[in-house]
Design a protein around this motif. Structure first.
Motif, PDB file in Angstrom:
ATOM      1  N   ARG A   2       0.432  -1.552   0.094  1.00 43.33           N
ATOM      2  CA  ARG A   2       0.526   0.145  -0.244  1.00 43.33           C
ATOM      3  C   ARG A   2       0.463   1.418   0.089  1.00 43.33           C
ATOM      4  N   LEU A   3       0.646   1.847  -1.208  1.00 38.81           N
ATOM      5  CA  LEU A   3       1.654   3.328  -0.642  1.00 38.81           C
ATOM      6  C   LEU A   3       0.931   4.304  -2.065  1.00 38.81           C
ATOM      7  N   TYR A   4       1.364   5.702  -0.731  1.00 41.39           N
ATOM      8  CA  TYR A   4      -0.056   6.739  -1.653  1.00 41.39           C
ATOM      9  C   TYR A   4       1.257   6.799  -2.953  1.00 41.39           C
ATOM     10  N   ASN A   5       2.315   6.984  -2.627  1.00 41.10           N
ATOM     11  CA  ASN A   5       3.399   7.670  -3.672  1.00 41.10           C
ATOM     12  C   ASN A   5       3.290   6.911  -4.898  1.00 41.10           C
ATOM     13  N   ARG A   6       2.427   7.848  -6.447  1.00 35.97           N
ATOM     14  CA  ARG A   6       2.755   6.802  -7.594  1.00 35.97           C
ATOM     15  C   ARG A   6       3.489   6.116  -7.916  1.00 35.97           C
ATOM     16  N   ARG A   7       4.322   7.442  -7.950  1.00 36.69           N
ATOM     17  CA  ARG A   7       5.673   7.534  -9.310  1.00 36.69           C
ATOM     18  C   ARG A   7       6.741   6.725  -8.199  1.00 36.69           C
ATOM     19  N   LEU A   8       6.930   6.534  -7.056  1.00 41.05           N
ATOM     20  CA  LEU A   8       7.766   5.412  -5.788  1.00 41.05           C
ATOM     21  C   LEU A   8       6.864   4.823  -6.051  1.00 41.05           C
ATOM     22  N   GLY A   9       5.747   4.176  -6.286  1.00 38.49           N
ATOM     23  CA  GLY A   9       5.467   2.682  -6.542  1.00 38.49           C
ATOM     24  C   GLY A   9       6.263   2.080  -7.484  1.00 38.49           C
ATOM     25  N   GLN A  10       5.453   2.352  -8.190  1.00 41.10           N
ATOM     26  CA  GLN A  10       6.374   2.268  -9.951  1.00 41.10           C
ATOM     27  C   GLN A  10       7.619   1.728  -9.888  1.00 41.10           C
ATOM     28  N   HIS A  11       8.639   2.801  -9.566  1.00 42.21           N
ATOM     29  CA  HIS A  11      10.007   1.669  -9.153  1.00 42.21           C
ATOM     30  C   HIS A  11      10.721   1.227  -8.487  1.00 42.21           C
ATOM     31  N   ILE A  12       9.140   0.990  -7.162  1.00 42.08           N
ATOM     32  CA  ILE A  12       9.185  -0.006  -5.893  1.00 42.08           C
ATOM     33  C   ILE A  12       9.290  -0.985  -6.224  1.00 42.08           C
ATOM     34  N   GLU A  13       7.593  -1.072  -7.067  1.00 42.17           N
ATOM     35  CA  GLU A  13       7.562  -2.985  -8.301  1.00 42.17           C
ATOM     36  C   GLU A  13       8.454  -3.246  -8.705  1.00 42.17           C
ATOM     37  N   GLU A  14       9.196  -2.341  -9.283  1.00 42.78           N
ATOM     38  CA  GLU A  14      10.317  -2.996 -10.815  1.00 42.78           C
ATOM     39  C   GLU A  14      11.562  -3.398 -10.179  1.00 42.78           C
ATOM     40  N   LEU A  15      11.236  -2.828  -9.194  1.00 43.75           N
ATOM     41  CA  LEU A  15      12.715  -3.427  -7.768  1.00 43.75           C
ATOM     42  C   LEU A  15      12.673  -4.457  -7.260  1.00 43.75           C
ATOM     43  N   LEU A  16      11.777  -4.372  -7.127  1.00 44.22           N
ATOM     44  CA  LEU A  16      11.438  -6.089  -6.107  1.00 44.22           C
ATOM     45  C   LEU A  16      11.101  -6.651  -7.357  1.00 44.22           C
ATOM     46  N   ASP A  17      10.786  -7.107  -8.127  1.00 41.80           N
ATOM     47  CA  ASP A  17      11.048  -8.093  -9.036  1.00 41.80           C
ATOM     48  C   ASP A  17      12.114  -8.449 -10.135  1.00 41.80           C
ATOM     49  N   GLN A  18      12.870  -7.164 -10.118  1.00 43.42           N
ATOM     50  CA  GLN A  18      13.997  -7.646 -10.707  1.00 43.42           C
ATOM     51  C   GLN A  18      15.032  -7.900  -9.406  1.00 43.42           C
ATOM     52  N   VAL A  19      14.790  -8.059  -8.394  1.00 42.77           N
ATOM     53  CA  VAL A  19      15.995  -8.858  -7.259  1.00 42.77           C
ATOM     54  C   VAL A  19      14.348 -10.317  -7.784  1.00 42.77           C
ATOM     55  N   THR A  20      13.930 -11.128  -7.761  1.00 40.60           N
ATOM     56  CA  THR A  20      13.463 -11.910  -7.910  1.00 40.60           C
ATOM     57  C   THR A  20      14.429 -12.561  -8.763  1.00 40.60           C
ATOM     58  N   THR A  21      14.305 -11.770 -10.340  1.00 40.66           N
ATOM     59  CA  THR A  21      15.214 -12.020 -11.139  1.00 40.66           C
ATOM     60  C   THR A  21      16.117 -12.643 -11.046  1.00 40.66           C
ATOM     61  N   LEU A  22      16.840 -11.557 -10.395  1.00 39.67           N
ATOM     62  CA  LEU A  22      18.875 -11.565 -10.208  1.00 39.67           C
ATOM     63  C   LEU A  22      18.700 -13.128  -9.241  1.00 39.67           C
ATOM     64  N   ALA A  23      18.019 -13.146  -8.513  1.00 43.63           N
ATOM     65  CA  ALA A  23      17.490 -15.005  -7.817  1.00 43.63           C
ATOM     66  C   ALA A  23      17.230 -15.772  -8.275  1.00 43.63           C
ATOM     67  N   GLY A  24      17.331 -16.146  -9.910  1.00 44.04           N
ATOM     68  CA  GLY A  24      17.376 -17.302 -10.615  1.00 44.04           C
ATOM     69  C   GLY A  24      15.185 -17.290 -10.594  1.00 44.04           C
ATOM     70  N   ARG A  25      14.212 -16.338 -10.261  1.00 44.43           N
ATOM     71  CA  ARG A  25      13.292 -16.763 -10.004  1.00 44.43           C
ATOM     72  C   ARG A  25      12.599 -16.458 -11.635  1.00 44.43           C
ATOM     73  N   ASP A  26      11.742 -16.467 -11.734  1.00 46.12           N
ATOM     74  CA  ASP A  26      10.918 -16.573 -12.737  1.00 46.12           C
ATOM     75  C   ASP A  26       9.617 -15.388 -11.930  1.00 46.12           C
ATOM     76  N   ALA A  27      10.465 -13.603 -12.287  1.00 46.84           N
ATOM     77  CA  ALA A  27       9.473 -12.631 -12.057  1.00 46.84           C
ATOM     78  C   ALA A  27       7.909 -12.534 -12.446  1.00 46.84           C
ATOM     79  N   GLY A  28       7.959 -12.940 -13.390  1.00 43.78           N
ATOM     80  CA  GLY A  28       6.784 -12.864 -14.327  1.00 43.78           C
ATOM     81  C   GLY A  28       5.514 -14.366 -13.685  1.00 43.78           C
ATOM     82  N   GLY A  29       5.834 -14.794 -12.203  1.00 43.78           N
ATOM     83  CA  GLY A  29       5.043 -15.758 -11.712  1.00 43.78           C
ATOM     84  C   GLY A  29       3.794 -15.142 -10.875  1.00 43.78           C
TER      85      GLY A  29
END
Length: 609
Positions: A138-165
């Motif tokens: 739950r984030l009020y800041n829309r722009r920050l929320g987009q960046h955080i969403e991309e960052l956390l999905d990127q962490v999953t990708t680098l960990a060898g997981r399927d970020a799109g799952g």
């Protein structure tokens, strides 16, 4: 599943996951009950409140006695009831607290604290503890929320997981963005509830039932039969009041037997219609010309221009010279740069004297215009006051997170708004200043504040402060000024909303009264995200909610291999369209690979799992 929060949304979301979807939930809340007020949610109200009471009352006694609860040091105090659902009391979301809550083995984690920084910090820790965790923030800041969403999905990708799952997705939502369209639509007469999907724009409108399986006017389908309780059917949670309750997703036979009962109908809005209905975008930052000068000054300038034209016409008729030359000579006389009319006719001399007099009157008017224009540019960032003669506007009470989003939505719809805010440092004041919306600073409970917002000529009052009593007091006072005023209250407690609606309806039977709960409107979207579903929107039906969601047909025996007509289950769900298509026929057979847009009740969406 784990839900962490410090306000009513956490309790409402936990009750939604347990009572509707049958999930096992661990709720992490602050240790003080005063900072986390559990909501009253009808039949499921005890789900969170009772557990929390057990935490507070049994924590100390259960330590060392072999009870169901235990003390976990810095992690906090937890209680584990027999059904597997737990509550963890913790003052701060540390790694130890998240581990104690079972994040490493959880399917999904919702971080719904009111503070964006707390949610972000906890999300980073949780992603490290469990890279396959489904995260909902739950984030009020829309722009920050987009960046955080991309960052956390990127962490999953680098960990060898399927970020799109589905198991490793990250979804950022805002309760303010979810609830604002419904609140704004409730306040504006004739404004429809709109849900936008991929390539499809749907609109829910209220109208009398035609009694033939569809409402009057070629709607796609009937979403609900409303309470037959007068002009405004929004009984707002009034269960057991002896009246007809709203019926969600009725079948054709129910609609035919409704006896003219008002209905909510779903319509498709064409792209052209939507564009034509949208308000024209205006250039921001440049004040409109009319705002540079007051009405009195504009009338003064118009009067002087009229005098100049009249004098020029009179000079043309008296002397017989060319009209342009007459106008030129009149201006020269006004500014005292022409030769005196010595030896000229009497009429010419009189007109010259009158022109000089008009010129003397013009000087102070021009000076006032210059000073007023400079003052307007200088105070362009200041709060505006409601202009004289304002009418037909919406009075918005409260400019917090919810009020700011509602204000933006109302201005997008082209609705005139006057805001009332008691806090001079409220976050929404900057938005109101940017949108050049009039604001009245003052306590709405004090006499004269609503009058300053021109409440007696307003079309509606929208009270969205975080205090139920403040909203109610403002509505009661406004109704004494305007008994027929349309009011929309943001009320948190369901039972309180029921009592308020009954009382206001009895006292003002001809006025429209509606109540909305932000947490009630937002909880379905958060729950859907935790379950890996795409909940596109929520349509409030009185105090209930219909969910618009995208569902994959593959794996659903209720959908796959059935036609659109056969896939309908009355009272549970209805297939509206195939995603991305606007020409879905009732006889179309749903096959593997299709993705459909459905309107569903909470229970119906749970059954589709």
């Amino acid at each position: 599943m784990v839900v962490c929060g410090d306000d009513g949304l956490a309790h409402r979301l936990a009750a939604e996951l347990r009572g509707v979807y049958g999930e096992r939930v661990t709720l992490v809340v602050p240790p003080s009950e005063r900072t986390a007020r559990p909501p009253v949610v009808g039949r499921a109200r005890a789900a969170s409140a009772a557990l929390f009471d057990r935490v507070v009352n049994a924590a100390a006694g259960s330590v060392g006695r072999g009870g169901t609860g235990h003390f976990a040091g810095a992690a906090g105090t937890s209680v584990q009831p027999p059904d597997g659902e737990g509550v963890l009391a913790a003052g701060e979301l540390t790694e130890a607290v998240l581990a104690e809550a079972g994040v490493e083995q959880a399917t999904a984690l919702a971080l719904v604290y009111d503070d964006d920084e707390t949610n972000i910090r906890a999300a980073l820790i949780a992603r490290r503890l469990n890279p396959q965790l489904r995260l909902v923030l739950r984030l009020y800041n829309r722009r920050l929320g987009q960046h955080i969403e991309e960052l956390l999905d990127q962490v999953t990708t680098l960990a060898g997981r399927d970020a799109g799952g589905a198991d490793a997705s990250t979804t950022v939502l805002s309760d303010a963005d979810t609830a604002a369209p419904a609140l704004a639509a409730s306040a504006v007469a004739g404004t429809s509830k709109v849900v936008q999907t991929e390539g499809l724009l749907l609109r829910a409108v209220e109208r009398p039932s035609a009694g033939d399986g569809q409402a009057a006017g070629s709607g796609l389908c009937t979403l609900a039969l409303l309470s037959a309780s007068g002009a405004d059917p929004a009984a707002d949670g009034a269960e057991g009041n002896g009246e007809q309750e709203p019926r969600l997703l009725p079948d054709d036979e129910e609609v035919r037997r409704s006896g003219g009962r008002p209905a909510m109908v779903l319509e498709q809005v064409s792209a052209a219609g939507a564009e034509s209905a949208a308000p024209a975008h205006r250039v921001r930052g440049v004040p409109p010309l009319a705002s540079l000068f007051s009405r009195r000054l504009r009338w003064s300038l118009a009067g002087i221009v009229g005098c100049v034209v009249a004098l020029a016409v009179a000079l043309w008729m008296v002397t017989g010279i060319h009209p342009l030359r007459a106008f030129y000579l009149t201006l020269l006389d006004m500014f005292a740069i022409d030769d005196p009319a010595i030896g000229e006719s009497l009429g010419r001399q009189l007109l010259q004297l009158l022109s000089g007099l008009v010129g003397l009157l013009l000087l102070p008017v021009l000076l006032a215009a210059v000073l007023e224009a400079l003052g307007t540019f200088r105070t362009a960032s200041a709060l505006r006051k409601p202009p004289r003669g304002l009418g037909g506007h919406v009075v918005l009470l409260g400019l917090g997170k919810i009020g700011t989003r509602v204000l933006t939505r109302l201005r997008e719809l082209g609705v005139p708004v006057v805001c009332v805010e008691s806090d001079p440092d409220a976050r929404g004041l900057a938005t109101a200043r940017r949108l050049r919306v009039p604001v009245v600073l003052g306590d709405v409970t004090q006499e004269g504040v609503l009058e300053s917002a021109v409440i007696h000529r307003a079309q509606a009052l929208l009270a969205v402060t975080s205090a139920d009593t403040t909203n109610l007091e403002a509505v009661l006072y406004a109704r004494t000024v305007r008994p027929d005023l349309r009011v929309v209250l943001r009320l948190y407690d369901d039972d309180f909303a029921t009592a308020v609606y009954r009382t206001l309806r009895a006292a003002y039977p001809q006025a429209l009264t509606r109540s909305r709960s932000v947490t009630y409107l937002a909880a379905p979207s958060f729950a859907g995200a935790m379950l890996g579903r795409q909940v596109m929107g929520a349509i409030p039906v009185e105090r209930r909610v219909l969910l618009i969601a995208a569902v994959d047909v593959d794996g659903h025996p209720q959908l796959e291999g059935r036609t659109v007509r056969e896939a309908f289950r009355a009272g549970s769900w209805r297939v509206l369209a195939l995603e991305g298509r606007t020409d879905t026929a009732p006889g179309h057979v749903l096959a593997k690979g299709d993705r459909v847009v459905v309107a569903a009740t909470r229970r119906g969406l749970a059954d589709l799992r």
